[in-house]
Design an enzyme around this catalytic site. Structure first.
Site, PDB file in Angstrom:
ATOM      1  N   HIS A  81       0.992  -1.240  -0.006  1.00  0.00           N
ATOM      2  CA  HIS A  81       0.124   0.111  -0.026  1.00  0.00           C
ATOM      3  C   HIS A  81       1.030   1.270  -0.126  1.00  0.00           C
ATOM      4  O   HIS A  81       0.729   2.212  -0.944  1.00  0.00           O
ATOM      5  CB  HIS A  81      -1.058  -0.006   1.193  1.00  0.00           C
ATOM      6  N   GLU A  82       1.873   1.255   0.890  1.00  0.00           N
ATOM      7  CA  GLU A  82       2.566   2.517   1.180  1.00  0.00           C
ATOM      8  C   GLU A  82       3.616   2.635  -0.081  1.00  0.00           C
ATOM      9  O   GLU A  82       3.940   3.660  -0.592  1.00  0.00           O
ATOM     10  CB  GLU A  82       3.512   2.337   2.157  1.00  0.00           C
ATOM     11  N   HIS A 125       1.935   5.015  -2.729  1.00  0.00           N
ATOM     12  CA  HIS A 125       2.158   6.465  -2.506  1.00  0.00           C
ATOM     13  C   HIS A 125       3.545   6.854  -2.956  1.00  0.00           C
ATOM     14  O   HIS A 125       3.835   7.631  -3.382  1.00  0.00           O
ATOM     15  CB  HIS A 125       1.794   6.535  -1.089  1.00  0.00           C
TER      16      HIS A 125
END
Length: 346
Positions: A17-18, A21
């Site tokens: 997920h990170e 980003h």
């Protein structure tokens, strides 16, 4: 061992997920100050280039800390100085990577193990499916217009949509038929049933089919999360029915222990299946328009795009801070319920 496996699964999902980003932020030229896995005190950290990488004590959460993300910054590479469309893409990339991970894992699972097709193996005597003329070998393709691709979608749809009758489409020898089924109450399961049972064998769809059914798997997981949230919002289920990290760890442990008897292959497939469920859950939950979640930030960007006025960084920071506190309170409540359930069962 159960806890270690749960931590590895949580960590893998959060990192992915990170990474969404992080990778899009880097592509847009944003300075990333810190990339973190976990919450709480730092256990290990090291710097590489302009970014500090940290491993923290609690394996629940993570962060990609960008310059100017939650406050003012004079750095020309700060997040808040980037065009609106770039900021939107950077924030959206986190949930998108969750769905991407679900798709990749679905490719592995369906390509290796196949899937349970919505094919009727037999009908239950005295139940509506038999009375309507549905036979073994028929394939259920839709219920009330909802397309069916997996056998468990039949029970999931009827569970979330408790209706007096269902318009069912099914195929037999290449021809499509329609019928209306009124479910019958079953005392043993305490549910209203249509009276169909699926085949025990799995279907292997081939390369093209694996790709298609991997998309269907993601759609199915997103559907279950959204319908569960709707049930919670309507008050049909309570917050006590939700599971947090403790409950999820227990589920992972129970599944792992039950799979051991069948061999390593089934352990891996079941762990992949749980990971698909969790990463799809995280993707949907993060897109909810709530402060501190990615969806809350995306909502702010949408408002900014409509009004052509940028919300001050301090105001946005305060909104996210309040949202984060509320989320932490909710997590504590859910975790308390998980612990209470464990104590009651023991």
């Amino acid at each position: 061992m159960n806890i270690i496996i749960a931590i590895l699964i949580f960590g893998f999902i959060i990192i992915f997920h990170e990474l969404g980003h992080f990778s899009v932020a880097k592509a847009c030229g944003v300075r990333v100050n810190e990339f973190t896995l976990g919450l709480g005190p730092t256990i290990v950290s090291f710097g590489k280039g302009e970014t500090k990488y940290c491993l923290k004590l609690l394996p629940f959460g993570g962060s990609c800390v960008m310059e100017g993300e939650d406050g003012e910054s004079d750095d020309e590479r700060a997040f808040n100085h980037k065009p609106l469309w770039q900021r939107f893409l950077i924030v959206f990339a986190g949930p998108f990577f969750n769905f991407l991970l679900a798709f990749i894992l679905s490719l592995i699972m369906i390509g290796s193990a196949g899937y349970y097709a919505p094919t009727v193996a037999e009908t239950t005597p005295g139940y509506p499916a038999e009375a309507a003329g549905i036979q073994a070998g028929d394939e259920i393709t839709a219920i009330n217009g909802y397309p069916i691709h997996f056998y468990n979608e039949i029970s999931i749809y009827t569970f979330f949509h408790k209706k007096k009758s269902y318009n069912v489409k099914y195929k037999r020898d290449g021809k499509t038929y329609k019928t209306k089924l009124t479910p019958k109450y079953d005392k043993e399961s305490e549910r209203y049933l249509l009276g169909v049972r699926g085949a025990s064998g799995r279907t292997h769809p081939g390369a093209g089919g694996t790709i298609a059914y991997s998309f269907h798997e993601i759609k199915y997981q997103i559907y279950v999360v959204l319908e569960s949230l709707k049930e919670l919002f309507l008050g049909h289920v309570s917050i006590n029915d939700m599971s947090g990290p403790v409950g999820i760890v227990k589920t992972i442990g129970d599944t792992y222990n039950q799979s051991l008897a069948d061999g390593a292959y089934y352990v891996v497939m079941n762990m992949i299946n749980i990971t698909i469920l969790l990463t799809a859950n995280l993707g949907v939950m993060n897109l909810l328009p709530f402060p501190a979640l990615d969806g809350g930030r995306l909502l702010i960007f949408i408002i900014e795009g409509i009004t052509r006025k940028k919300i001050p960084e301090k105001v946005e920071g305060y909104i996210n801070a309040v949202g984060f506190v509320l989320l932490m309170i909710l997590m504590v409540v859910i975790m308390g319920n998980d612990i209470r359930k464990l104590i009651v069962k023991s």
